[in-house]
Write a protein that holds these residues in place. Structure first.
Motif, PDB file in Angstrom:
ATOM      1  N   ASP A   6      39.464  67.325  26.999  1.00 12.02           N
ATOM      2  CA  ASP A   6      38.275  68.155  26.849  1.00 12.02           C
ATOM      3  C   ASP A   6      38.597  69.534  27.411  1.00 12.02           C
ATOM      4  OD1 ASP A   6      35.597  68.459  26.101  1.00 12.02           O
ATOM      5  OD2 ASP A   6      34.827  67.870  28.059  1.00 12.02           O
ATOM      6  N   THR A  26      38.823  67.934  22.372  1.00  9.83           N
ATOM      7  CA  THR A  26      37.483  68.460  22.103  1.00  9.83           C
ATOM      8  C   THR A  26      37.358  69.804  22.812  1.00  9.83           C
ATOM      9  OG1 THR A  26      36.638  67.162  23.975  1.00  9.83           O
ATOM     10  CG2 THR A  26      36.307  66.233  21.789  1.00  9.83           C
ATOM     11  N   ASN A  28      34.599  73.308  23.316  1.00 17.70           N
ATOM     12  CA  ASN A  28      33.231  73.804  23.124  1.00 17.70           C
ATOM     13  C   ASN A  28      33.242  75.279  23.514  1.00 17.70           C
ATOM     14  OD1 ASN A  28      32.723  74.106  25.950  1.00 17.70           O
ATOM     15  ND2 ASN A  28      32.116  71.955  26.127  1.00 17.70           N
ATOM     16  N   LEU A  31      34.290  75.975  27.114  1.00 16.00           N
ATOM     17  CA  LEU A  31      35.711  75.720  27.405  1.00 16.00           C
ATOM     18  C   LEU A  31      36.589  76.826  26.808  1.00 16.00           C
ATOM     19  CD1 LEU A  31      35.745  71.868  26.742  1.00 16.00           C
ATOM     20  CD2 LEU A  31      35.923  73.005  28.957  1.00 16.00           C
ATOM     21  N   LYS A  86      32.087  70.237  15.396  1.00 11.83           N
ATOM     22  CA  LYS A  86      31.133  69.768  16.403  1.00 11.83           C
ATOM     23  C   LYS A  86      29.782  70.429  16.143  1.00 11.83           C
ATOM     24  CE  LYS A  86      32.292  68.746  21.199  1.00 11.83           C
ATOM     25  NZ  LYS A  86      32.707  69.402  22.439  1.00 11.83           N
ATOM     26  N   PHE A 132      26.868  62.316  26.476  1.00 15.40           N
ATOM     27  CA  PHE A 132      27.317  63.007  27.682  1.00 15.40           C
ATOM     28  C   PHE A 132      26.967  62.165  28.911  1.00 15.40           C
ATOM     29  CE2 PHE A 132      27.895  67.784  26.726  1.00 15.40           C
ATOM     30  CZ  PHE A 132      28.433  67.522  25.471  1.00 15.40           C
ATOM     31  N   ARG A 135      26.393  64.966  32.653  1.00 14.32           N
ATOM     32  CA  ARG A 135      25.169  65.793  32.695  1.00 14.32           C
ATOM     33  C   ARG A 135      23.929  64.941  32.961  1.00 14.32           C
ATOM     34  NH1 ARG A 135      25.955  70.986  28.628  1.00 14.32           N
ATOM     35  NH2 ARG A 135      28.202  71.178  29.005  1.00 14.32           N
ATOM     36  N   ALA A 168      31.677  61.583  26.623  1.00  8.35           N
ATOM     37  CA  ALA A 168      31.912  62.989  26.959  1.00  8.35           C
ATOM     38  C   ALA A 168      31.290  63.325  28.306  1.00  8.35           C
ATOM     39  CB  ALA A 168      31.330  63.876  25.863  1.00  8.35           C
ATOM     40  N   SER A 169      31.547  64.554  28.746  1.00  9.76           N
ATOM     41  CA  SER A 169      31.050  64.999  30.049  1.00  9.76           C
ATOM     42  C   SER A 169      31.507  64.012  31.138  1.00  9.76           C
ATOM     43  CB  SER A 169      29.514  65.117  30.013  1.00  9.76           C
ATOM     44  OG  SER A 169      29.012  65.705  31.174  1.00  9.76           O
ATOM     45  N   ARG A 171      33.366  63.088  34.459  1.00  9.93           N
ATOM     46  CA  ARG A 171      33.556  63.850  35.704  1.00  9.93           C
ATOM     47  C   ARG A 171      34.436  63.157  36.729  1.00  9.93           C
ATOM     48  NH1 ARG A 171      28.705  66.927  35.710  1.00  9.93           N
ATOM     49  NH2 ARG A 171      28.671  67.887  33.656  1.00  9.93           N
TER      50      ARG A 171
HETATM   51  C1  E4P Z   1      32.067  67.238  24.905  1.00 13.57           C
HETATM   52  O1  E4P Z   1      32.809  67.200  23.926  1.00 13.57           O
HETATM   53  C2  E4P Z   1      31.918  68.400  25.791  1.00 13.57           C
HETATM   54  O2  E4P Z   1      32.917  69.341  25.503  1.00 13.57           O
HETATM   55  C3  E4P Z   1      32.098  68.079  27.248  1.00 13.57           C
HETATM   56  O3  E4P Z   1      32.467  66.755  27.476  1.00 13.57           O
HETATM   57  C4  E4P Z   1      31.039  68.639  28.129  1.00 13.57           C
HETATM   58  O4  E4P Z   1      31.297  68.275  29.465  1.00 13.57           O
HETATM   59  P1  E4P Z   1      30.600  68.974  30.722  1.00 13.57           P
HETATM   60  O5  E4P Z   1      29.253  68.369  30.888  1.00 13.57           O
HETATM   61  O6  E4P Z   1      31.503  68.663  31.860  1.00 13.57           O
HETATM   62  O7  E4P Z   1      30.521  70.451  30.403  1.00 13.57           O
END
Ligand code: E4P
Length: 220
Positions: A6, A26, A28, A31, A86, A132, A135, A168-169, A171
């Motif tokens: 990511d 991935t 965004n 990023l 996306k 996610f 978040r 996703a997201s 941590r």
């Molecule tokens: C998903 O594809 C997003 O790019 C990503 O996982 C967002 O993660 P974040 O909540 O750490 O920004």
């Protein structure tokens, strides 16, 4: 479970690819901005990622109206066959996903948090659905429990096309553990978390003691 990175950072992608574990990337807008990207260089940057990664590379649309999302998605998909478009989970995004799927453009429906959102994304034609985790944790909800519900719900149905869930997201390495134990298709992880996944204090201690014992062998 497949591992995606990511990030939009080329050095991180090259390093993870060299480990032989990278199944996709991935990106965004955040990023890409963090990687120092500019608007004019965006297509070339995505193309460069596609040259490094043997797998799908998600590039995100920023339009909010269906026709504009569709045009943007077509432009992104034209960059490279590996590109997955996306699209945020919203009504205009669902309508755009339906059309893009008809045009054989693969969509990764992002910013997905709940089971109903995931079902709608899959029904609209998304090839990937990205719940996610972190978040949710950020707002004191249980992101892993929410992910488990999405995984279960999506696996309950045949949508008439392949749908893969991307955790996703992410941590922490523990998020990766929990995602793997529930059998999620893919986890997309920041490079820092990928590094945490490799490391363990007992591994480090073991390497240290093997090396010091080998010194004794060499000096014997
Ligand atoms: C998903 O594809 C997003 O790019 C990503 O996982 C967002 O993660 P974040 O909540 O750490 O920004």
């Amino acid at each position: 479970m497949k591992l995606f990175l990511d990030t939009a950072d080329i050095a991180e992608i090259e390093e993870a690819a060299s480990w032989g574990i990278l199944a996709g990337v991935t990106t965004n807008p955040t990023l890409y901005a963090r990687a120092g990207g500019t608007l004019s260089e965006f297509p070339a940057h995505i193309k460069r990622i596609c040259e490094i990664v043997d797998g799908p590379v998600s590039a995100e649309t920023v339009s909010l109206v269906r026709d504009e999302i569709i045009s943007e998605g077509e432009r992104l998909a034209a960059i490279d066959p590996r590109v997955v478009v996306k699209v945020p989970t919203m009504p205009e995004g669902l309508a755009a996903t339906k059309r893009l799927a008809e045009l054989n453009v693969r969509v990764n429906m992002t910013l997905c948090f709940t089971v109903p959102q995931a079902i709608l994304a899959a029904r609209a034609g998304a090839a990937y659905v990205s719940p996610f985790v972190g978040r949710f944790d950020d707002i004191s909800e249980d992101g892993i429990a929410q992910l488990a519900q999405v995984v279960q719900a999506v696996s309950n149905y045949d949508f008439g096309h392949d749908v893969e869930v991307i955790a996703a997201s992410i941590r922490s390495a523990n998020h990766v553990t929990q995602a793997a134990l529930m059998g999620v298709d893919i986890a997309t992880v920041p490079f820092k978390i990928l590094e945490q996944c490799v490391k363990h204090p007992l591994t480090d201690r073991g390497i240290e003691s093997f090396l010091s014992d080998w010194e004794k062998v060499k000096n014997s």
